[in-house]
Design an enzyme around this catalytic site. Structure first.
Site, PDB file in Angstrom:
ATOM      1  N   ASN A   1      -3.903 -12.180  15.717  1.00 15.17           N
ATOM      2  CA  ASN A   1      -4.718 -11.126  15.510  1.00 15.17           C
ATOM      3  C   ASN A   1      -5.738 -11.177  16.500  1.00 15.17           C
ATOM      4  O   ASN A   1      -6.252 -11.744  17.141  1.00 15.17           O
ATOM      5  CB  ASN A   1      -5.556 -11.163  14.020  1.00 15.17           C
TER       6      ASN A   1
ATOM      7  N   HIS B   1       0.775  -0.944  -0.320  1.00 18.75           N
ATOM      8  CA  HIS B   1      -0.030  -0.393  -0.325  1.00 18.75           C
ATOM      9  C   HIS B   1       1.113   1.698   0.443  1.00 18.75           C
ATOM     10  O   HIS B   1       0.319   2.009   0.135  1.00 18.75           O
ATOM     11  CB  HIS B   1      -0.772   0.273   1.245  1.00 18.75           C
TER      12      HIS B   1
HETATM   13  N1  LIG Z   1       0.020   1.890  10.765  1.00 26.23           N
HETATM   14  C1  LIG Z   1       0.016   1.488   9.390  1.00 26.23           C
HETATM   15  O1  LIG Z   1       0.331   2.166   8.417  1.00 26.23           O
HETATM   16  C2  LIG Z   1      -1.516   1.520   8.744  1.00 26.23           C
HETATM   17  C3  LIG Z   1      -2.518   2.515   9.854  1.00 26.23           C
HETATM   18  C4  LIG Z   1      -3.776   2.114  10.113  1.00 26.23           C
HETATM   19  C5  LIG Z   1      -4.398   2.294   9.082  1.00 26.23           C
HETATM   20  N2  LIG Z   1      -3.443   1.830   7.417  1.00 26.23           N
HETATM   21  C6  LIG Z   1      -3.949   0.802   6.295  1.00 26.23           C
HETATM   22  O2  LIG Z   1      -4.996  -0.105   6.464  1.00 26.23           O
HETATM   23  C7  LIG Z   1      -5.650  -0.655   5.492  1.00 26.23           C
HETATM   24  C8  LIG Z   1      -6.368  -1.685   6.581  1.00 26.23           C
HETATM   25  O3  LIG Z   1      -5.962  -3.056   6.703  1.00 26.23           O
HETATM   26  P1  LIG Z   1      -5.524  -3.723   7.329  1.00 26.23           P
HETATM   27  O4  LIG Z   1      -5.957  -5.740   7.712  1.00 26.23           O
HETATM   28  O5  LIG Z   1      -3.903  -3.811   7.872  1.00 26.23           O
HETATM   29  O6  LIG Z   1      -5.914  -3.213   9.364  1.00 26.23           O
HETATM   30  P2  LIG Z   1      -7.412  -2.850  10.090  1.00 26.23           P
HETATM   31  O7  LIG Z   1      -7.524  -2.019  10.570  1.00 26.23           O
HETATM   32  O8  LIG Z   1      -8.441  -3.607   8.765  1.00 26.23           O
HETATM   33  O9  LIG Z   1      -6.602  -4.490  10.993  1.00 26.23           O
HETATM   34  C9  LIG Z   1      -6.116  -4.003  11.905  1.00 26.23           C
HETATM   35  C10 LIG Z   1      -6.807  -5.394  13.216  1.00 26.23           C
HETATM   36  O10 LIG Z   1      -5.974  -5.660  13.542  1.00 26.23           O
HETATM   37  C11 LIG Z   1      -6.821  -5.892  14.984  1.00 26.23           C
HETATM   38  N3  LIG Z   1      -5.088  -5.657  15.950  1.00 26.23           N
HETATM   39  C12 LIG Z   1      -5.209  -3.835  16.476  1.00 26.23           C
HETATM   40  N4  LIG Z   1      -4.729  -3.923  16.961  1.00 26.23           N
HETATM   41  C13 LIG Z   1      -4.006  -5.246  17.707  1.00 26.23           C
HETATM   42  C14 LIG Z   1      -2.628  -6.116  18.222  1.00 26.23           C
HETATM   43  N5  LIG Z   1      -1.554  -5.227  19.124  1.00 26.23           N
HETATM   44  N6  LIG Z   1      -2.746  -7.275  18.217  1.00 26.23           N
HETATM   45  C15 LIG Z   1      -3.150  -8.224  17.039  1.00 26.23           C
HETATM   46  N7  LIG Z   1      -4.242  -7.055  16.619  1.00 26.23           N
HETATM   47  C16 LIG Z   1      -4.028  -6.121  16.747  1.00 26.23           C
HETATM   48  C17 LIG Z   1      -7.180  -5.480  14.822  1.00 26.23           C
HETATM   49  O11 LIG Z   1      -8.439  -5.525  16.119  1.00 26.23           O
HETATM   50  C18 LIG Z   1      -7.632  -5.437  13.631  1.00 26.23           C
HETATM   51  O12 LIG Z   1      -8.709  -6.988  13.487  1.00 26.23           O
HETATM   52  C19 LIG Z   1      -4.391  -0.934   5.214  1.00 26.23           C
HETATM   53  O13 LIG Z   1      -5.120  -0.332   3.501  1.00 26.23           O
HETATM   54  C20 LIG Z   1      -3.030   0.293   6.043  1.00 26.23           C
HETATM   55  O14 LIG Z   1      -2.496   0.541   4.400  1.00 26.23           O
HETATM   56  C21 LIG Z   1      -1.705   1.547   8.317  1.00 26.23           C
END
Ligand SMILES: NC(=O)c1ccc[n+]([C@@H]2O[C@H](COP(=O)([O-])OP(=O)(O)OC[C@H]3O[C@@H](n4cnc5c(N)ncnc54)[C@H](O)[C@@H]3O)[C@@H](O)[C@H]2O)c1
Ligand SMILES: [Zn+2]
Length: 266
Positions: free
Chosen positions: A226, A126
């Site tokens: 997760n 991404h």
């Molecule tokens: N850090 C980043 O770069 C960032 C931040 C926000 C969103 N995104 C973008 O989010 C989009 C969504 O997809 P995704 O699947 O990456 O994110 P998502 O937000 O859809 O899912 C994150 C998952 O991780 C779980 N989670 C949160 N903290 C956790 C932890 N400490 N331990 C275990 N599980 C945990 C949540 O319950 C959720 O199911 C992607 O396109 C990504 O590019 C990226």
């Protein structure tokens, strides 16, 4: 292992064993691995989408219509992203790479925390927050160049020096195509993988959410870490509903024990 129940302990042993025996193990990560570094995810509790609706802020059509609005959010989110430090989960994954237990990390994250933790073979499907692209002529800009422009121009959005079209962070917005090289490479790696460790992803964003299917189709196995269920839980060999910052280091600890045992026999 105090905080982890006995059942979880068994799963951690099993996950470590699978990774240790694998020839082409890979990792797929999502925003969940970075929440313990202070970066909110999209779908977990307190996700940023509750505050900033994706249809307004995270979508390419909305960006084209009103780039200034996107940049206003970027200004709020950027400091958290730029100052974030890798957590125990990122460090554990980098260790797996150093030990040659995994071949690559495919990440949906744009925060570069895997690389900051020391991982080298990282495919950012991404994109990345440290580069910027002109919407018009596709010229590329570094973070430093854009910060300099913003300081000088004091105006959103920053505009391209060549064609004056708005600049956009090189991250994939909803409605945009994924970076070709990274996604092809990720599909190939997923197909070849005998084990895929999925960490901190809701597996709700396509096409990345389909990558594990490539692995399953070729007979590979999944390990899911997760804190909430995913649509692939029932197809996975091991599912651990817990924090990645706790579980991943415990898996690495077990892998190290297996390695030490093997080394002592040789
Ligand atoms: N850090 C980043 O770069 C960032 C931040 C926000 C969103 N995104 C973008 O989010 C989009 C969504 O997809 P995704 O699947 O990456 O994110 P998502 O937000 O859809 O899912 C994150 C998952 O991780 C779980 N989670 C949160 N903290 C956790 C932890 N400490 N331990 C275990 N599980 C945990 C949540 O319950 C959720 O199911 C992607 O396109 C990504 O590019 C990226
Ligand atoms: Zn341009």
């Amino acid at each position: 292992m105090k905080v982890i129940k006995l059942l979880e302990k068994k799963k951690i042993f099993r996950a470590a064993e699978m990774l240790f025996k694998a020839k082409d193990a890979i990792v797929l990560t999502g925003a969940g691995v970075s929440t313990e570094s202070g970066i909110p995810d999209f779908r977990g509790d307190g996700g940023i989408w509750e505050k900033y609706k994706p249809e307004i802020y995270g979508n390419i059509q909305a960006f084209i219509k009103n780039p200034a609005k996107f940049w206003e959010l970027a200004e709020k989110v950027a400091p958290t992203l730029f100052k974030a430090k890798p957590n125990a989960g990122h460090i554990a994954l980098a260790e797996l790479e150093k030990m040659d237990i995994i071949k690559a990390i495919i990440t949906q994250n744009i925060d570069e925390l895997h690389q900051k933790a020391g991982a080298v073979i990282v495919y950012e499907v991404h994109g990345n927050i440290n580069r910027f692209t002109c919407l018009g002529c596709k010229a590329s800009y570094t973070k430093e160049q854009v910060l300099k422009k913003l300081k000088k121009e004091k105006n959103y959005p920053p505009l391209c020096d060549v064609c004056t079209a708005p600049l956009k962070p090189s991250v994939t917005l909803f409605g945009e195509a994924l970076p070709t090289f990274e996604i092809y490479q990720s599909q190939a790696l997923s197909q070849k993988a005998d084990v895929m460790l999925i960490a901190g992803s809701s597996l709700e964003v396509a096409p990345v959410s389909n990558l594990p299917l490539y692995t399953l189709r070729e007979g590979g196995k999944l390990i899911i870490v997760n804190d909430q269920p995913t649509y692939l839980d029932e197809k996975a060999e091991v599912v651990i509903h817990h924090k990645t910052g706790t579980v991943l280091p415990l898996i690495v600890e077990e892998v190290k024990k297996l390695k030490a045992r093997k080394d002592s026999k040789n």
